[in-house]
Structure formats: structure tokens, C-alpha cells
Design an enzyme around this catalytic site. Structure first.
Site, PDB file in Angstrom:
ATOM      1  CE1 TYR A  45      -3.758   2.381   0.202  1.00  0.00           C
ATOM      2  CE2 TYR A  45      -2.388   3.501   1.826  1.00  0.00           C
ATOM      3  CZ  TYR A  45      -3.476   3.505   0.971  1.00  0.00           C
ATOM      4  OH  TYR A  45      -4.252   4.630   0.861  1.00  0.00           O
ATOM      5  CB  SER A 127      -3.602  12.788   6.304  1.00  0.00           C
ATOM      6  OG  SER A 127      -4.582  12.075   5.590  1.00  0.00           O
ATOM      7  CE1 TYR A 152      -7.081  13.175  -0.736  1.00  0.00           C
ATOM      8  CE2 TYR A 152      -6.697  12.012   1.324  1.00  0.00           C
ATOM      9  CZ  TYR A 152      -6.319  12.334   0.033  1.00  0.00           C
ATOM     10  OH  TYR A 152      -5.169  11.807  -0.483  1.00  0.00           O
ATOM     11  CB  THR A 178      -5.361  16.441  -1.460  1.00  0.00           C
ATOM     12  OG1 THR A 178      -4.386  16.711  -0.447  1.00  0.00           O
ATOM     13  CG2 THR A 178      -4.797  15.431  -2.453  1.00  0.00           C
ATOM     14  NE  ARG A 187      -3.367   4.755  -5.104  1.00  0.00           N
ATOM     15  CZ  ARG A 187      -3.418   5.478  -3.986  1.00  0.00           C
ATOM     16  NH1 ARG A 187      -3.384   4.872  -2.798  1.00  0.00           N
ATOM     17  NH2 ARG A 187      -3.493   6.785  -4.040  1.00  0.00           N
ATOM     18  CE  LYS A 261       0.088  16.324  -1.064  1.00  0.00           C
ATOM     19  NZ  LYS A 261      -0.500  15.027  -1.361  1.00  0.00           N
ATOM     20  NE  ARG A 288      -0.075   6.583  -2.256  1.00  0.00           N
ATOM     21  CZ  ARG A 288       0.133   5.408  -1.692  1.00  0.00           C
ATOM     22  NH1 ARG A 288       1.245   4.749  -1.939  1.00  0.00           N
ATOM     23  NH2 ARG A 288      -0.764   4.868  -0.893  1.00  0.00           N
ATOM     24  N   GLY A 318       8.890  12.156  -4.808  1.00  0.00           N
ATOM     25  CA  GLY A 318      10.202  11.627  -5.184  1.00  0.00           C
ATOM     26  C   GLY A 318      11.366  12.124  -4.348  1.00  0.00           C
ATOM     27  N   GLY A 339       7.318  12.445   1.735  1.00  0.00           N
ATOM     28  CA  GLY A 339       6.289  11.446   2.017  1.00  0.00           C
ATOM     29  C   GLY A 339       6.856  10.127   2.505  1.00  0.00           C
ATOM     30  NE  ARG A 340       5.410   5.556  -2.064  1.00  0.00           N
ATOM     31  CZ  ARG A 340       5.078   6.367  -3.080  1.00  0.00           C
ATOM     32  NH1 ARG A 340       5.760   7.481  -3.288  1.00  0.00           N
ATOM     33  NH2 ARG A 340       4.067   6.065  -3.872  1.00  0.00           N
TER      34      ARG A 340
HETATM   35  C1  LIG Z   1       0.807   5.696   2.219  1.00  0.00           C
HETATM   36  C2  LIG Z   1       0.523   7.067   1.674  1.00  0.00           C
HETATM   37  C3  LIG Z   1      -0.594   7.742   2.127  1.00  0.00           C
HETATM   38  C4  LIG Z   1      -0.853   9.025   1.657  1.00  0.00           C
HETATM   39  N1  LIG Z   1      -1.925   9.703   2.151  1.00  0.00           N
HETATM   40  C5  LIG Z   1      -2.181  10.959   1.725  1.00  0.00           C
HETATM   41  C6  LIG Z   1      -3.245  11.699   2.297  1.00  0.00           C
HETATM   42  O1  LIG Z   1      -3.927  11.226   3.187  1.00  0.00           O
HETATM   43  N2  LIG Z   1      -3.454  12.942   1.820  1.00  0.00           N
HETATM   44  C7  LIG Z   1      -2.687  13.495   0.810  1.00  0.00           C
HETATM   45  O2  LIG Z   1      -2.928  14.624   0.398  1.00  0.00           O
HETATM   46  N3  LIG Z   1      -1.654  12.812   0.289  1.00  0.00           N
HETATM   47  C8  LIG Z   1      -1.391  11.570   0.731  1.00  0.00           C
HETATM   48  N4  LIG Z   1      -0.319  10.904   0.217  1.00  0.00           N
HETATM   49  C9  LIG Z   1       0.551  11.577  -0.758  1.00  0.00           C
HETATM   50  C10 LIG Z   1       1.651  12.385  -0.046  1.00  0.00           C
HETATM   51  O3  LIG Z   1       1.128  13.507   0.607  1.00  0.00           O
HETATM   52  C11 LIG Z   1       2.719  12.896  -1.031  1.00  0.00           C
HETATM   53  O4  LIG Z   1       2.095  13.602  -2.074  1.00  0.00           O
HETATM   54  C12 LIG Z   1       3.560  11.785  -1.625  1.00  0.00           C
HETATM   55  O5  LIG Z   1       3.801  10.757  -0.689  1.00  0.00           O
HETATM   56  C13 LIG Z   1       4.883  12.382  -2.089  1.00  0.00           C
HETATM   57  O6  LIG Z   1       5.654  11.456  -2.716  1.00  0.00           O
HETATM   58  P1  LIG Z   1       6.861  10.652  -2.020  1.00  0.00           P
HETATM   59  O7  LIG Z   1       6.205   9.571  -1.196  1.00  0.00           O
HETATM   60  O8  LIG Z   1       7.594  10.129  -3.178  1.00  0.00           O
HETATM   61  O9  LIG Z   1       7.650  11.619  -1.160  1.00  0.00           O
HETATM   62  C14 LIG Z   1      -0.020   9.612   0.686  1.00  0.00           C
HETATM   63  C15 LIG Z   1       1.114   8.923   0.247  1.00  0.00           C
HETATM   64  C16 LIG Z   1       1.401   7.672   0.728  1.00  0.00           C
HETATM   65  C17 LIG Z   1       2.648   6.987   0.262  1.00  0.00           C
HETATM   66  C1  LIG Z   2      -8.394   7.573   0.051  1.00  0.00           C
HETATM   67  C2  LIG Z   2      -6.998   8.059  -0.154  1.00  0.00           C
HETATM   68  C3  LIG Z   2      -6.283   8.383   1.092  1.00  0.00           C
HETATM   69  C4  LIG Z   2      -4.875   7.953   1.171  1.00  0.00           C
HETATM   70  C5  LIG Z   2      -4.013   8.450   0.070  1.00  0.00           C
HETATM   71  O1  LIG Z   2      -3.981   9.596  -0.232  1.00  0.00           O
HETATM   72  C6  LIG Z   2      -3.174   7.525  -0.648  1.00  0.00           C
HETATM   73  O2  LIG Z   2      -3.195   6.326  -0.354  1.00  0.00           O
HETATM   74  O3  LIG Z   2      -2.460   7.963  -1.561  1.00  0.00           O
END
Ligand SMILES: Cc1cc2nc3c(=O)[nH]c(=O)nc-3n(C[C@H](O)[C@H](O)[C@H](O)COP(=O)(O)O)c2cc1C
Ligand SMILES: CCCCC(=O)C(=O)O
Length: 392
Positions: A45, A127, A152, A178, A187, A261, A288, A318, A339-340
């Protein structure tokens, strides 16, 4: 201690303080390590992306195409990474990207990330899809900790208003909206595993704890109405009918700065400015959402040019190292969201794992700037970069 170890320590002390000896300081190694401690589904995930994951790879490749060209003899004795973005003072131009479902990674979830961010004075973006209610995450960070809220935007406008009021009361000073995820994308890792954290009740805490949501499902969520509550959540999570005209609703219900965003096109950035938005976040959601979408770093210069100094430009997707941050700032970002990497830090070491990631990023950024002849993030410009030869 050997002279060499002493020298290395002094470098760390300049910018970094302690690092966790159990975690690597090359943060690109965290993903592989996190895979070893997470279930296959949880790792899939977090690490996964849309479709063939071409955009997730492109995000990284885009960083690799740029090279820093260091300059010498520029008096870099005094360095200062601090910036101010959307009214928030930051010790470094680094924020914790909004990441939902963090209990999937570590039992302490978002609270651990909030404590780590607070310890570093860095801004966490809370978030809507968090696994713990925003009030609890805010309390973990503490009173003085800088925090923003990520919305959201749900179909139910009353629920949106309730989220915004709760976020304001929880001390969030800026709003991130977002736009790229009104529904989850295709996905394959999750589809093949038949897994979604939300369907297991992870990532819906802000909804289930909300009075407007509860009213809509006939009262507090219990075992008896849980299934119905999840269906209600899924049906109302996002609103695909939104247009630019709807942004006025946000202005009417949020007094502080607002950043959009998921902006990738210069014309969208211009529209954001025309709509009175205070910032844009150049992002493809870490690859994603739209597989085949432009690499986020490739979209950045055009957006930055379109926005000029009319709004803040933030960037994500990234970023893995301090050098990556320097490149994004050079190409027009005022700050980056990570993020990650911090999600993996959380999986590997809870609060201290996240702090390790934040410290390494700050230290590496500071050293990169200094060794490239710069003392402040604001001095970065495209002139410090050159395109890498295509054969690497
Ligand atoms: C597991 C996961 C959950 C995420 N959940 C949200 C979220 O709840 N709201 C949101 O705006 N972006 C969410 N994102 C996107 C991140 O805010 C961000 O745009 C993204 O992780 C940036 O890329 P990177 O992981 O390569 O740094 C999520 C990303 C991941 C990997
Ligand atoms: C329903 C989406 C919320 C988590 C999210 O932003 C993601 O998994 O990329």
C-alpha cells in the site's frame, strides 16, 4: 576516537546532532528495510503507485537528470536553512507530507510522527485520512508545534465545514486541499492483494469521530452500524464534480492561508492564483494517481514560472535526499514535502525513526548547500544545476 571519526562527528554536529545508529543515513535504503518489517499488504500500500508505476519511477529519474555544479570560495561559514512559508516559520524548508493510515506502519501511528516533527520544529500536514483523530495527533505534537491541515473534500459540505473547524481548533494554521485524489486510482498492488486499509477501519478516524458524520450514520459508530458507516464513508469520500468555482466555499470557511495540492500544469497554477489561493503544491501524489503523468520535478519549473511571487510554491513526489531538496528548491520550490521516507522511518523506528529521517534530510541539505557554495535556501537558483549527460 580516531581523527577520522572525530572529523566525521564534527560534520554531523554542524548540522545534524544524533542519528539513529540502527538506521542508515542514506535514506534511499529505507524502503528495502521497511519491506522487511511490514506485512506484504501494508508495504504494498505504501510503496505502491498507480498502474505500471511508471510515474513513480519517473519522479526519481527526474531528480537523477539534474546535477549540482558546486561553486567555490564563497564564504559559507554562516549557514541558515530557515524559511517562512504561508506564515509558518520553518527551521528548514521541509514539511511532513500528509500521509494517512499511519497505524498501518507502526502502532503509534500519526502521533509518533507528530512528536518527531515537533522535536525538530518542522511542520506536519495532518491528513484527513489519518488513522487517529486530528485532535489526538495535534495533542501529541503539543501546543507550540507548527501544523497544517490537509482536506480531502467530501461530498457533504457540512462534513467539510466540520473538518475545517476541528482543524482550526486543533491549531492548524494553513489548509492544504488535495485535488488529485477524489477517488483512489488504479493501484495494482492493492487490487491484486485485495487490500485497502480503509475497509479495515484504518484511515477513517477523522470521519468516525466527527459529529456531522455520526449524525449521518445515525449515531456513534459501533459494531452494529460499522459496515454502513464504511459504505457511507466510501460513497462520500470525494466529490468528482468540483470545479474552480467551488474554491470560494473554502475561502468562506477557512480564514488562514490555503494551498492547492496536486497542481502540475502552469495554467492550473495561474487559475489557483486568480482564485486567490496562497500557495500551490506541485505533486503527483508520489505517482499514486495518474500512471504516465509527468514527473513532478519536470512540472515544477513551469508552475514556478507561472506563479512568480504571487503565491508560495511547494513541491513533493520523489524527494529522498538532501540533494533532492536542493534541486527542487533550485527549480523554484519554496519548500518540499517528504512522504514515503518518513513513513518508512516510522515503520522502522517509530517516533525516533521519523526523527532520524528529518535530521538526516536537514543535515544533508545544509552540507550540500554549503559545499555547493551557498548559505541559504533562498540563494538556490537553476544556475546551480546542469543537466546530467544521458549516459550515466
Ligand atoms: C501511504 C501514503 C498515504 C498518503 N496519504 C495521503 C493523504 O492522506 N493525503 C494526501 O494529500 N496525500 C497523501 N499521500 C501523498 C503524499 O502527501 C505525497 O504527495 C507523496 O507521498 C509524495 O511522494 P513521495 O512519497 O515520493 O515523497 C499519501 C502517500 C502515501 C505513500
Ligand atoms: C483515500 C486516499 C487516502 C490515502 C491516500 O492519499 C493515498 O493512499 O495515496
Amino acid at each position: 576516537m580516531s581523527a577520522l571519526a572525530d572529523f566525521q562527528n564534527s560534520l554531523y554536529l554542524q548540522g545534524l546532532g544524533d542519528v539513529l545508529p540502527s538506521l542508515p543515513t542514506d535514506l534511499t535504503k529505507l524502503e528495502g528495510l521497511a519491506e522487511g518489517v511490514l506485512s506484504r499488504r501494508a508495504f504494498g500500500y505504501v510503496a505502491g503507485a498507480a498502474g505500471s508505476e511508471a510515474t513513480a519511477r519517473a519522479n526519481r529519474a527526474a531528480f537523477d537528470r539534474w546535477r549540482i555544479v558546486p561553486r567555490m570560495l564563497r564564504d559559507v561559514a554562516e549557514r541558515d536553512l530557515s524559511v517562512e512559508v504561508l506564515g509558518t516559520a520553518m527551521p528548514a524548508p521541509i514539511l511532513l507530507a500528509p500521509i494517512g493510515v499511519q497505524s498501518l506502519l507502526h502502532p503509534d501511528g500519526e502521533r509518533a510522527a507528530a512528536r518527531a516533527a515537533a522535536a525538530e520544529g518542522l511542520t506536519m500536514v495532518l491528513s484527513t485520512a489519518a488513522s487517529q483523530p486530528m485532535e489526538e495527533v495535534a495533542e501529541a505534537g503539543g501546543d507550540g508545534a507548527p501544523r497544517w491541515y490537509q482536506l480531502y473534500w467530501p461530498k457533504d459540505r457540512d462534513l467539510a465545514v466540520s473538518f475545517l473547524e476541528r482543524a482550526r481548533d486543533a491549531g492548524c494554521t494553513a489548509l492544504v486541499v488535495t485535488l488529485d485524489t477524489f477517488t483512489l486510482a488504479w493501484r495494482p498492488r492493492d487490487l491484486d492483494a485485495g487490500f485497502l486499509p480503509f475497509l479495515r477501519g484504518i484511515g477513517v478516524a477523522n470521519y468516525f469521530s466527527d459529529p456531522v458524520f455520526q449524525k449521518a450514520v445515525g449515531g456513534p459508530v459501533t459494531d452494529a452500524n460499522r459496515e454502513a458507516a464504511l459504505l457511507h464513508w466510501a460513497a462520500g469520500f470525494g466529490d468528482p464534480s468540483l470545479t474552480w468555482d467551488d474554491l470560494i466555499f473554502l475561502r468562506d470557511h477557512w480564514e488562514g492561508p490555503i494551498a492547492l495540492k496536486g497542481i502540475q500544469h502552469p495554467d492550473d497554477a495561474r487559475q489557483a492564483v486568480d482564485a486567490g489561493m496562497d500557495g500551490v503544491i506541485v505533486s503527483n501524489h508520489g505517482g499514486r494517481q495518474v500512471d504516465g503523468a509527468v514527473a513532478s520535478l519536470d512540472a515544477l519549473p513551469g508552475v514556478a514560472k507561472a506563479v512568480g511571487d504571487q503565491a508560495a510554491v511547494l513541491f513533493d513526489s520523489g524527494v529522498r535526499t538532501g540533494a533532492d531538496i536542493a534541486k527542487a528548491l533550485a527549480l523554484g520550490a519554496d519548500a518540499v514535502l517528504v512522504g514515503r521516507p518518513y513513513a518508512y522511518g516510522l515503520a522502522l523506528g517509530g517516533q525516533e525513526g521519523v526523527r532520524h529521517v528529518l535530521r538526516c534530510l536537514q543535515a544533508e541539505l545544509e552540507l550540500t548547500l554549503a559545499l555547493a557554495g551557498l548559505t541559504r535556501p533562498g540563494r538556490l537558483s537553476p544556475e546551480i544545476l546542469s543537466c546530467a549527460p544521458t549516459s550515466r
